[in-house]
Enzyme design. Structure first.
Site, short mmCIF file in Angstrom:
data_model
loop_
_atom_site.label_atom_id
_atom_site.label_comp_id
_atom_site.label_asym_id
_atom_site.label_seq_id
_atom_site.Cartn_x
_atom_site.Cartn_y
_atom_site.Cartn_z
N CYS A 384 0.84 -1.20 0.00
CA CYS A 384 0.00 0.00 0.00
C CYS A 384 0.88 1.26 0.00
CB CYS A 384 -0.99 -0.05 1.16
SG CYS A 384 -2.47 0.89 0.80
N HIS A 510 -3.58 -5.24 0.56
CA HIS A 510 -2.96 -5.76 1.80
C HIS A 510 -2.99 -7.28 1.81
CE1 HIS A 510 -2.43 -1.94 3.94
NE2 HIS A 510 -3.45 -1.54 3.20
N GLU A 512 -1.28 -9.27 3.47
CA GLU A 512 -1.08 -9.82 4.82
C GLU A 512 -2.39 -10.22 5.49
OE1 GLU A 512 -0.79 -6.66 3.96
OE2 GLU A 512 -1.29 -5.27 5.58
#
Ligand code: GLN
Length: 537
Positions: A384, A510, A512
Site C-alpha cells: 500500500c 494488503h 497480509e
C-alpha cells in the site's frame, strides 16, 4: 438443533489475549466439524477503528466487504475459517448510531429511548445477525472487549445476561482472568480473579469456565480455591499459560486440557473426533527450522507492537512453511537517517518490507530504504503506502523526476506519481470512506507476481485513498517496470514490479490480511524464497 453461544469476557487486566483464546477454542471446535461464527463487541464510541491512530489501536483489520474492524478479527481469520464481515464486529459507537438513527426516523415513536431495552436489544440483534451470516452455523463466539469493571462495557454485559436468560441451555460464559505470580512471596495469587468474578456475578453473569492466564500451570490447590470462591466446578478451571515459541501453540495447550471436550459437553454439542496433525506439523516446523533469515520492516508505527500484526504473522506463516526461522527487525522510518543517509543498522538484511501508513512523517526513511534494496538487488515488498514509496523512489531516481511525489504529501506537486482516486475527490467525511475491501485484480502472465499466485485473477483487500497515476505508466514501463496486476473495472495499477531485480514488488492491496499458518500467502512465500536464494548466493 438450536445455535449455541459462547461469551468470552476478560478480568483483572487488559491484554490477556481474549481474542487469541477465543480464536484458539474456535479452532478446536472447527476441527471437530462444528461450524462457527465469531463476533467482537468493542466498547469504544468510535463507529469503527478506522479513524484511530495506529499507535492507539494497532492494526485495522479489513474484511472482504470493506469493514474496518478490530485486529482480533485477524486472529479469528488466522485460526479459523469462519465468515468474517461487517457482521463480525460491532462497537458501542455503531450500536448508538443505529439506535439514534431509528429514533430520528420515528421508529420508537411515543417511547423514551433508553440503554435498557433499546441499546441492549440492538446488541442482541447484532449477535443474532452474526449467527445468520452463513448457513449451518452451530456455535457463535462473542468476545466482549475491555475488562470487567469498565463502565463502557456494561451495556454489552447486560445484553449477554439477557440473551442467556432467554436461551438457558444454549449459552456458556468463559472468563479469561489473570493469576499473577508475586516474586517476593513466591506465590501465585487468586484474589484478583475472585474479585473479578464477584463483579461479573453482581451483573448477573456466572462463568461456566475460568481460564487462568499465568506464567505457569496452576497447582491443583489453587484451582480448587478458584473453584470454591468463584462457584465454578474444579474441572472447569483451566490454564492459559504463556506459550513458549508461538501463539499458534495455544490451541494445542487447550487441547491438552481437553477444553474442547468440556465445551462440547456443556453445550451438548455433537462433534467428530479431533485431528490436529496438520496443525501439530506446522508447530513442529516452526520449532525446528533448518534455515534462518533476517528481514527489516521499515514503517511508521513500528513501536506499537500490534500496528502491523498481520504483516508479522504473514511473514511467520511463509517462513514456517519453508522450514525457515525469520528474524524480523522493525525500524521507525523517521529515525533511520543521519546526514541524509540511511544509518548502518538498517543495512545488511536479507530482505526489506515497507508496510502501509498515512501522512508524511518518516517518508524519507522509507524512500532511502527502498533505494537501498533496489540498488543492491535485495528482495523487497512494498504494501500500500510501500507501493507508493516504491513508485516515487523509482520516479525520482530512475526517471529523474526530482519532485515526484504523492498528492497525499504534497497536493501541489508537479509530478503526482501517486494521486487521489477519482471517486475520493468529492468525499468530505473521513470515516469509512477509503477504497475498502476486496477487489479483483488481473495478473500479467510471466510476471513474478503471476508466478507467485499461479492464477490469472486474484482477489485482495484494500484500504487507501491514493493510487498510481496512469499518466506516468508508459514512462515507467519504458524504464523497467511491469504493472503486473490491473483492476480492469477502474483501470487501476494494483501491482508494480521491477524487471531486473530478483524480487522487488509493490502492491496496492494488503496481502497480509489473507495469510493463514496452514495456507501462507503466495506473495510472502515468494518473498521468503527470494530472500533464501539471495542468502545462499
Ligand atoms: N496513505 C495511503 C493512501 O491512503 C496508503 C494507505 C495504506 O497504506 N493503507 O492511499
Amino acid at each position: 438443533m438450536s445455535i449455541k453461544y459462547i461469551f468470552v469476557t476478560g478480568g483483572v487486566i487488559s491484554s490477556l489475549g481474549k481474542g487469541l483464546a477465543s480464536a484458539s477454542i474456535a479452532n478446536l471446535l472447527e476441527n471437530r466439524n462444528i461450524k462457527i461464527a465469531m463476533l467482537k463487541l468493542d466498547p469504544y464510541l468510535n463507529v469503527d477503528p478506522g479513524t484511530m491512530n495506529p499507535f492507539q489501536h494497532g492494526e485495522v483489520y479489513v474484511t472482504d466487504d470493506g469493514a474496518e474492524t478490530d485486529l482480533d478479527l485477524g486472529h479469528y481469520y488466522r485460526f479459523t475459517s469462519s465468515a468474517l464481515s461487517s457482521k463480525s464486529n460491532a462497537t458501542t459507537g455503531q450500536i448508538y448510531d443505529t439506535v439514534i438513527k431509528k429514533e430520528r426516523k420515528g421508529d420508537y415513536l411515543g417511547k423514551t429511548v433508553q440503554v435498557i431495552p433499546h441499546i441492549t436489544d440492538e446488541i442482541k440483534k447484532r449477535i443474532l445477525d452474526c449467527s445468520k451470516q452463513e448457513k449451518n452455523i452451530k456455535v457463535v463466539f462473542v468476545e466482549i472487549g475491555g475488562t470487567i469493571g469498565d463502565i463502557e462495557s456494561l451495556p454489552f454485559l447486560e445484553a449477554i445476561r439477557q440473551f442467556r436468560n432467554e436461551r438457558l441451555n444454549d449459552c456458556i460464559n468463559i472468563h479469561l482472568t489473570y493469576v499473577p505470580f508475586i516474586k517476593a512471596a513466591k506465590e501465585l495469587k487468586t484474589k484478583p480473579t475472585q474479585h473479578s468474578v464477584q463483579m461479573l456475578r453482581e451483573i448477573g453473569i456466572i462463568p461456566d469456565i475460568i481460564l487462568c492466564r499465568s506464567e505457569n500451570i496452576l497447582p491443583n490447590e489453587l484451582k480448587e480455591k478458584i473453584s470454591l470462591f468463584c462457584n465454578v466446578k474444579k474441572e472447569c478451571v483451566k490454564d492459559a499459560v504463556d506459550v513458549q515459541d508461538s501463539i499458534y501453540e495455544v490451541p494445542l495447550e487447550f487441547r491438552k486440557q481437553k477444553l474442547d471436550e468440556l465445551i462440547c459437553d456443556l453445550l451438548n454439542l455433537k462433534c467428530k473426533p479431533i485431528n490436529l496433525s496438520k496443525w501439530q506439523k506446522m508447530i513442529d516446523n516452526l520449532k525446528n527450522p533448518k534455515k534462518t533469515i533476517k528481514i527489516a520492516i521499515v514503517g511508521k508505527y513500528i513501536s506499537h507492537s500490534d500496528a502491523y500484526k498481520s504483516v508479522f504473522e504473514a511473514l511467520f506463516h511463509a517462513a514456517t512453511s519453508l522450514n525457515t526461522k525469520i528474524e524480523i527487525v522493525g525500524f521507525e522510518s523517521d529515525k533511520i537517517i543521519e546526514n541524509k543517509k540511511l544509518i548502518k543498522d538498517v543495512k545488511n538484511f536479507d530482505g526489506y518490507l515497507v508496510p502501509g501508513g498515512f501522512g508524511e512523517r518518516g517518508w524519507m526513511g522509507m524512500i532511502l530504504t527502498t533505494k537501498y534494496a533496489r540498488e543492491n538487488k535485495i528482495p523487497f515488498l512494498g504494501i500500500c503506502l510501500g507501493m507508493h514509496i516504491m513508485s516515487i523512489e523509482f520516479a525520482r531516481n530512475i526517471l529523474k523526476l526530482k519532485d515526484a511525489n504523492s498528492s497525499e504529501i504534497d497536493v501541489d506537486t508537479k509530478n503526482p506519481i501517486i494521486s487521489i482516486l477519482e471517486d475520493q475527490k468529492q468525499i468530505e467525511k473521513l470515516g469509512g470512506t477509503m477504497r475498502l475491501g476486496s477487489y479483483p485484480c488481473n495478473l500479467i502472465e510471466n510476471s513474478k507476481t503471476f508466478k507467485a499466485y499461479k492464477k490469472k485473477t486474484i482477489h485482495e483487500r484494500h484500504r487507501h485513498r491514493f493510487e498510481f497515476n496512469n499518466k506516468y505508466k508508459n514512462d515507467f514501463e519504458d524504464n523497467g517496470i511491469i504493472f503486473s496486476g490491473i483492476n480492469k473495472d477502474a483501470n487501476l495499477c494494483e501491482i508494480v514490479e521491477l524487471k531486473n531485480h530478483p524480487f522487488m514488488i509493490g502492491v496496492q492491496f494488503h496481502p497480509e490480511l489473507k495469510s493463514k499458518p496452514l495456507t501462507p500467502h503466495p506473495l510472502f512465500v515468494s518473498l521468503i524464497k527470494a530472500m533464501l536464494n539471495r542468502k545462499k548466493k
